[in-house]
Design a protein around this motif. Structure first.
Motif, PDB file in Angstrom:
ATOM      1  N   ALA A  83     -18.466  35.341 -29.025  1.00 56.95           N
ATOM      2  CA  ALA A  83     -17.253  34.550 -29.217  1.00 56.95           C
ATOM      3  C   ALA A  83     -16.328  35.330 -30.143  1.00 56.95           C
ATOM      4  O   ALA A  83     -16.772  36.161 -30.950  1.00 56.95           O
ATOM      5  CB  ALA A  83     -17.577  33.187 -29.812  1.00 56.95           C
ATOM      6  N   ARG A  84     -15.053  35.046 -30.013  1.00 57.80           N
ATOM      7  CA  ARG A  84     -14.059  35.702 -30.860  1.00 57.80           C
ATOM      8  C   ARG A  84     -13.921  34.909 -32.151  1.00 57.80           C
ATOM      9  O   ARG A  84     -13.756  33.693 -32.135  1.00 57.80           O
ATOM     10  CB  ARG A  84     -12.722  35.764 -30.130  1.00 57.80           C
ATOM     11  N   ARG A  85     -13.976  35.583 -33.277  1.00 60.82           N
ATOM     12  CA  ARG A  85     -13.864  34.898 -34.560  1.00 60.82           C
ATOM     13  C   ARG A  85     -13.389  35.873 -35.624  1.00 60.82           C
ATOM     14  O   ARG A  85     -13.454  37.099 -35.450  1.00 60.82           O
ATOM     15  CB  ARG A  85     -15.195  34.281 -34.980  1.00 60.82           C
ATOM     16  N   ASP A  86     -12.930  35.319 -36.732  1.00 58.40           N
ATOM     17  CA  ASP A  86     -12.537  36.128 -37.885  1.00 58.40           C
ATOM     18  C   ASP A  86     -13.731  36.324 -38.805  1.00 58.40           C
ATOM     19  O   ASP A  86     -14.507  35.391 -39.053  1.00 58.40           O
ATOM     20  CB  ASP A  86     -11.411  35.453 -38.671  1.00 58.40           C
ATOM     21  N   THR A  87     -13.872  37.526 -39.319  1.00 60.63           N
ATOM     22  CA  THR A  87     -14.925  37.798 -40.282  1.00 60.63           C
ATOM     23  C   THR A  87     -14.346  38.654 -41.403  1.00 60.63           C
ATOM     24  O   THR A  87     -13.391  39.414 -41.193  1.00 60.63           O
ATOM     25  CB  THR A  87     -16.119  38.513 -39.624  1.00 60.63           C
ATOM     26  N   GLN A  88     -14.903  38.527 -42.592  1.00 60.03           N
ATOM     27  CA  GLN A  88     -14.392  39.261 -43.743  1.00 60.03           C
ATOM     28  C   GLN A  88     -15.236  40.500 -44.000  1.00 60.03           C
ATOM     29  O   GLN A  88     -16.454  40.419 -44.149  1.00 60.03           O
ATOM     30  CB  GLN A  88     -14.372  38.373 -44.984  1.00 60.03           C
ATOM     31  N   ILE A  89     -14.570  41.657 -44.027  1.00 57.93           N
ATOM     32  CA  ILE A  89     -15.235  42.923 -44.285  1.00 57.93           C
ATOM     33  C   ILE A  89     -14.461  43.639 -45.384  1.00 57.93           C
ATOM     34  O   ILE A  89     -13.263  43.902 -45.239  1.00 57.93           O
ATOM     35  CB  ILE A  89     -15.290  43.818 -43.033  1.00 57.93           C
ATOM     36  N   ASP A  90     -15.136  43.946 -46.473  1.00 57.67           N
ATOM     37  CA  ASP A  90     -14.483  44.620 -47.593  1.00 57.67           C
ATOM     38  C   ASP A  90     -13.211  43.880 -48.020  1.00 57.67           C
ATOM     39  O   ASP A  90     -12.141  44.482 -48.185  1.00 57.67           O
ATOM     40  CB  ASP A  90     -14.149  46.064 -47.224  1.00 57.67           C
ATOM     41  N   HIS A  91     -13.308  42.564 -48.140  1.00 58.22           N
ATOM     42  CA  HIS A  91     -12.207  41.701 -48.597  1.00 58.22           C
ATOM     43  C   HIS A  91     -11.036  41.654 -47.611  1.00 58.22           C
ATOM     44  O   HIS A  91      -9.934  41.235 -47.962  1.00 58.22           O
ATOM     45  CB  HIS A  91     -11.703  42.152 -49.970  1.00 58.22           C
ATOM     46  N   GLU A  92     -11.260  42.061 -46.383  1.00 62.00           N
ATOM     47  CA  GLU A  92     -10.219  42.031 -45.362  1.00 62.00           C
ATOM     48  C   GLU A  92     -10.710  41.227 -44.158  1.00 62.00           C
ATOM     49  O   GLU A  92     -11.848  41.396 -43.713  1.00 62.00           O
ATOM     50  CB  GLU A  92      -9.877  43.459 -44.928  1.00 62.00           C
ATOM     51  N   TRP A  93      -9.842  40.328 -43.646  1.00 59.30           N
ATOM     52  CA  TRP A  93     -10.219  39.534 -42.483  1.00 59.30           C
ATOM     53  C   TRP A  93      -9.943  40.313 -41.205  1.00 59.30           C
ATOM     54  O   TRP A  93      -8.864  40.874 -41.027  1.00 59.30           O
ATOM     55  CB  TRP A  93      -9.441  38.214 -42.462  1.00 59.30           C
ATOM     56  N   VAL A  94     -10.964  40.356 -40.329  1.00 60.26           N
ATOM     57  CA  VAL A  94     -10.884  41.143 -39.103  1.00 60.26           C
ATOM     58  C   VAL A  94     -11.257  40.263 -37.916  1.00 60.26           C
ATOM     59  O   VAL A  94     -12.190  39.450 -37.998  1.00 60.26           O
ATOM     60  CB  VAL A  94     -11.828  42.366 -39.162  1.00 60.26           C
ATOM     61  N   ASP A  95     -10.530  40.417 -36.821  1.00 58.80           N
ATOM     62  CA  ASP A  95     -10.795  39.676 -35.588  1.00 58.80           C
ATOM     63  C   ASP A  95     -11.864  40.428 -34.794  1.00 58.80           C
ATOM     64  O   ASP A  95     -11.664  41.590 -34.417  1.00 58.80           O
ATOM     65  CB  ASP A  95      -9.493  39.577 -34.785  1.00 58.80           C
ATOM     66  N   VAL A  96     -13.030  39.774 -34.553  1.00 57.03           N
ATOM     67  CA  VAL A  96     -14.149  40.470 -33.907  1.00 57.03           C
ATOM     68  C   VAL A  96     -14.766  39.611 -32.801  1.00 57.03           C
ATOM     69  O   VAL A  96     -14.578  38.395 -32.748  1.00 57.03           O
ATOM     70  CB  VAL A  96     -15.253  40.825 -34.936  1.00 57.03           C
ATOM     71  N   TYR A  97     -15.499  40.284 -31.931  1.00 58.10           N
ATOM     72  CA  TYR A  97     -16.399  39.622 -31.003  1.00 58.10           C
ATOM     73  C   TYR A  97     -17.788  39.657 -31.625  1.00 58.10           C
ATOM     74  O   TYR A  97     -18.325  40.737 -31.924  1.00 58.10           O
ATOM     75  CB  TYR A  97     -16.421  40.328 -29.649  1.00 58.10           C
TER      76      TYR A  97
END
Length: 306
Positions: free
Chosen positions: A246-260
């Motif tokens: 599913a497509r969702r936002d996740t936080q990586i190194d204090h940055e929100w990224v749109d991922v599958y």
């Protein structure tokens, strides 16, 4: 004790130190399937069940909720006794029952597997987080002195750190093209894979020292991203789930990224059990053949470190 209550219980409880809510659920499930508790029959009150099993009412309520989720009981509430369902179905224990989320079904079945003297668990998954969490209940039971298997063997197949994962992956083509976000996603996955694997291995190997249990834990690396997760328990059960993306936002190194990505612990787990019919038996056998073929051929050494 009333005559109705005596008939419902069917037999006296064996003496024991303390029942867990899962063991209460297992015992009541056995009575329902064996016909001691009949469809449409009223259960004893929660107070009576608590007295019979020597547990508090919260444990009884947890046990009844498990059986209600398996559609073996209806009308489970604090106010009145539950009723054995008119149309009972097999529980999701590898015998054709309704699928449940991974964390619910796996925890139940791993706990049941540890009640046997020889425990064998094989797992193929993206990380071992679900299996690590599912080990919580049997480990508590062992440390409390309620169960003590003689031998525990666990084998886990996980993706290799040297491959490009199919998922998690950036959902934006431009972001994916720069490679930076992909590398960060892979780094986060690798950290989780290693951390969960280390916890699983440590908790199980500690049983050697604390309880004298013969324990072996082994990991191997797969050269691909598994599209499914598979758990094989004591050579008689196979639990299987798809990794649904599913497509969702996740936080990586204090940055929100749109991922599958996939929510592994929420994936619906389907159960199959040897002896529950030709289809189930064949699925369990073929799953073991598939796991062993991967373990003995294309998988490689796996190190749970950065």
């Amino acid at each position: 004790m009333s005559a109705e209550h005596a008939a419902v219980n069917g037999r006296p409880e064996p003496p024991r130190t303390q029942w867990t809510y899962r063991e209460v659920a297992d015992e009541l499930r056995t009575r329902i399937r064996s016909g001691v508790l009949r469809p449409g029959q009223r259960m004893p009150t929660q107070a009576q069940l608590a007295d019979d099993f020597g547990v508090d009412r919260s444990a009884v309520r947890q046990a009844l909720r498990i059986l209600q989720s398996e559609q073996l009981l209806s009308n489970v509430s604090k106010g009145s006794p539950a009723t054995v369902a008119d149309t009972t179905r097999p529980a999701p224990d590898g015998s054709g029952g309704l699928p449940q989320p991974t964390m619910v079904a796996l925890a139940q079945r791993v706990a049941a597997a540890f009640r046997h003297p020889d425990v064998e668990i094989d797992a193929l998954c993206l990380t071992s987080v679900s299996l690590t969490l599912a080990m919580g209940e049997p480990l508590r039971e062992i440390h409390a002195g309620r169960i003590k298997p003689a031998r525990v063997r666990v084998r886990v197949l996980l993706p290799s750190r040297d491959i490009d994962l199919a998922f998690p992956a950036p959902a934006d083509a431009e972001v994916e093209a720069d490679g930076v976000t992909t590398d960060r996603l892979q780094r986060d996955w690798l950290e989780q894979r290693n951390a969960q694997g280390q916890v699983l291995r440590h908790n199980l190997l500690a049983l050697r020292t604390t309880h004298g249990i013969d324990v072996e834990v082994a990991f191997r690396a797969l050269p691909f991203t598994p599209p499914v997760k598979l758990y094989l328990l004591n050579n008689v059960e196979a639990l299987f789930a798809y990794y649904t993306l599913a497509r969702r936002d996740t936080q990586i190194d204090h940055e929100w990224v749109d991922v599958y990505d996939t929510q592994g612990v929420r994936q619906m787990l389907f159960g199959f059990r040897q002896g529950a019919g030709l289809r189930d038996t064949t699925f369990v056998e073929q799953s073991h053949l598939w796991f062993n073929s991967l373990w003995n051929t294309i998988s490689g050494d796996l190190t749970l470190s950065a």
